[in-house]
Motif scaffolding. Structure first.
Motif, PDB file in Angstrom:
ATOM      1  N   LEU A  93      41.348  31.171  50.187  1.00 28.13           N
ATOM      2  CA  LEU A  93      41.161  31.682  48.830  1.00 28.13           C
ATOM      3  C   LEU A  93      41.931  30.829  47.822  1.00 28.13           C
ATOM      4  N   GLN A 107      34.193  40.698  47.325  1.00 26.80           N
ATOM      5  CA  GLN A 107      35.625  40.847  47.068  1.00 26.80           C
ATOM      6  C   GLN A 107      36.250  41.993  47.871  1.00 26.80           C
ATOM      7  N   SER A 151      42.910  38.164  38.169  1.00 25.10           N
ATOM      8  CA  SER A 151      42.488  38.869  39.376  1.00 25.10           C
ATOM      9  C   SER A 151      43.617  39.749  39.889  1.00 25.10           C
ATOM     10  N   ASN A 153      37.333  42.346  38.810  1.00 26.48           N
ATOM     11  CA  ASN A 153      38.397  41.401  39.157  1.00 26.48           C
ATOM     12  C   ASN A 153      39.345  41.933  40.234  1.00 26.48           C
ATOM     13  N   TRP A 154      38.901  42.980  40.927  1.00 27.33           N
ATOM     14  CA  TRP A 154      39.674  43.498  42.061  1.00 27.33           C
ATOM     15  C   TRP A 154      39.268  42.761  43.337  1.00 27.33           C
ATOM     16  N   HIS A 155      40.272  42.489  44.179  1.00 27.15           N
ATOM     17  CA  HIS A 155      40.060  41.919  45.508  1.00 27.15           C
ATOM     18  C   HIS A 155      40.813  42.808  46.499  1.00 27.15           C
ATOM     19  N   TYR A 169      37.423  42.377  51.515  1.00 26.61           N
ATOM     20  CA  TYR A 169      37.699  41.462  52.624  1.00 26.61           C
ATOM     21  C   TYR A 169      37.876  42.249  53.914  1.00 26.61           C
ATOM     22  N   ILE A 178      43.243  33.671  42.891  1.00 24.74           N
ATOM     23  CA  ILE A 178      42.992  34.975  43.509  1.00 24.74           C
ATOM     24  C   ILE A 178      44.214  35.410  44.303  1.00 24.74           C
ATOM     25  N   THR A 215      44.982  41.662  43.563  1.00 29.97           N
ATOM     26  CA  THR A 215      44.861  41.789  45.010  1.00 29.97           C
ATOM     27  C   THR A 215      45.617  43.021  45.483  1.00 29.97           C
TER      28      THR A 215
END
Length: 294
Positions: free
Chosen positions: A176, A146, A82, A109-111, A148, A180, A84
């Motif tokens: 989380l 994903q 992941s 897989n981006w947050h 936020y 992540i 962030t």
């Protein structure tokens, strides 16, 4: 392949800045979508904490920001599955479009987080989330869960919203999984922060000589007396900013030149210049006008 034009510049209070072509230049899109790379004269400068990359115009800075972000994402996803990234608002938002149309990006897989947010509904023109949605996020397939954003039901009106919004965002981040958002020494380790700065040197919603500059916990702080409207906001704390693996500032246009030079030349930890507190792996992406006073 791009080449870097070597220069040496002595800045007051800093060591000489020796130039070198860096990995940022090497990972740029080999097929740029805009004008010929032959006219580019990219100056890469580096000192102990700051890596500065100066480009001719905003389009090239957006291109470089995309490359830097893509590289950070690839590394993070390879390491733990992941990525962030936390975004600022303001002029940074205009540069996010450089990430559009990049089919090689593993968006699933981006947050995406925000380093600060105005306590307003998502469709308010002041919303950093709303601005990023328009500039990029509505056009890329990152799962909605994903992204936020601040909890909209808590900020239907600005007055009184900062405290509950900050508490909810802080709890959500702390909930989380470590796959992540890893933590170390009680702080979150974001892969990348894309930062802006104001003409007063503020970053996030941490303003000059404000008491929040010295507050170390929780991760997310409420501010109810922002000198810029709207007054109620939430912001990363300075320890959270500095715990991130990589931080990137952008400076576009003559309006950013004076404060960019002030931040870069500062000795650090100047309460009158909150951006001077940012430490660690810090990149600067600037156009010629933004770097004109270095």
């Amino acid at each position: 392949e791009m080449s870097a034009q070597a220069v040496r510049i002595a800045l007051p209070g800093k060591v000489d800045l020796s130039t070198r072509a860096t990995s940022l230049l090497q990972c740029r899109n080999p097929k740029p979508s805009h004008a010929s790379s032959n006219r580019r004269s990219t100056i890469a400068m580096a000192n102990a904490d700051n890596n500065m990359h100066i480009f001719q115009d905003q389009a090239e800075v957006a291109d470089a920001l995309a490359s830097l972000t893509m590289k950070a994402a690839e590394q993070a996803i390879e390491e733990r599955g992941s990525f962030t990234v936390a975004l600022a608002g303001g002029s940074l938002i205009k540069l996010l479009g450089g990430l559009k149309g990049k089919n090689e990006i593993d968006w699933d897989n981006w947050h995406v987080f925000w380093v600060d947010e105005r306590c307003v509904p998502h469709d308010d023109p002041e919303s950093n989330y709303g601005g990023a949605l328009q500039a990029l996020l509505s056009d890329v397939p990152i799962p909605a869960s994903q992204l936020y954003a601040i909890k909209e039901s808590l900020c239907q009106k600005n007055e009184g919203a900062a405290q509950p919004c900050a508490a909810e965002y802080d709890a959500r981040l702390k909930g989380l999984s470590s796959s992540i958002l890893p933590t170390k020494d009680g702080l979150p380790i974001f892969d990348l922060l894309l930062l802006g700065f104001g003409p007063d040197g503020h970053i996030c919603s941490l303003f000059p000589e404000h008491p929040l500059l010295k507050v170390t916990e929780p991760w997310i702080l409420p501010i109810s007396d922002s000198p810029k409207p709207p007054p109620e906001r939430i912001t990363f704390s300075m320890p959270v900013v500095n715990a991130a693996k990589k931080k990137c500032f952008t400076a576009i246009g003559e309006g950013k030149a004076e404060m960019a030079a002030t931040i870069i030349k500062s000795a650090g930890d100047d309460p009158k210049i909150p951006a001077s507190y940012v430490k660690g792996d810090v990149a600067w992406l600037m156009d010629a006008a933004g770097a004109s006073l270095l």
